[in-house]
Design a protein around this motif. Structure first.
Motif: not given
Length: 78
Positions: A17-40
């Motif tokens: 799960r952590a490996r998969l999340e690492s593949l998209v975490r940065g893209d999510y953060d860039r697409c959602h300014p003001g929040e993070t993958f962990d917020d979601m």
């Protein structure tokens, strides 16, 4: 991505799960300014919208992982 919203990725363990999340975490953060993958992820237990977003991002992560796996180094027969 998966075509049916009821299909989703089920990682075998927390390491996967952590490996998969690492593949998209940065893209999510860039697409959602003001929040993070962990917020979601913190909102998953009470937000159906975030559950769907997480499922979609994990499907993208699984597709990326498969691409990495299949395009990795290949041995050449001598």
């Amino acid at each position: 991505m998966l075509s049916n919203s009821h299909d989703f990725i089920r990682p075998a363990d927390e390491a996967e799960r952590a490996r998969l999340e690492s593949l998209v975490r940065g893209d999510y953060d860039r697409c959602h300014p003001g929040e993070t993958f962990d917020d979601m992820k913190r909102r998953l237990s009470f937000s159906e919208e975030d559950q769907g977003l997480y499922r979609d991002w994990m499907a993208l992560a699984a597709a990326r992982a498969e691409t990495i796996r299949t395009s990795g180094p290949k041995s050449i027969a001598a």
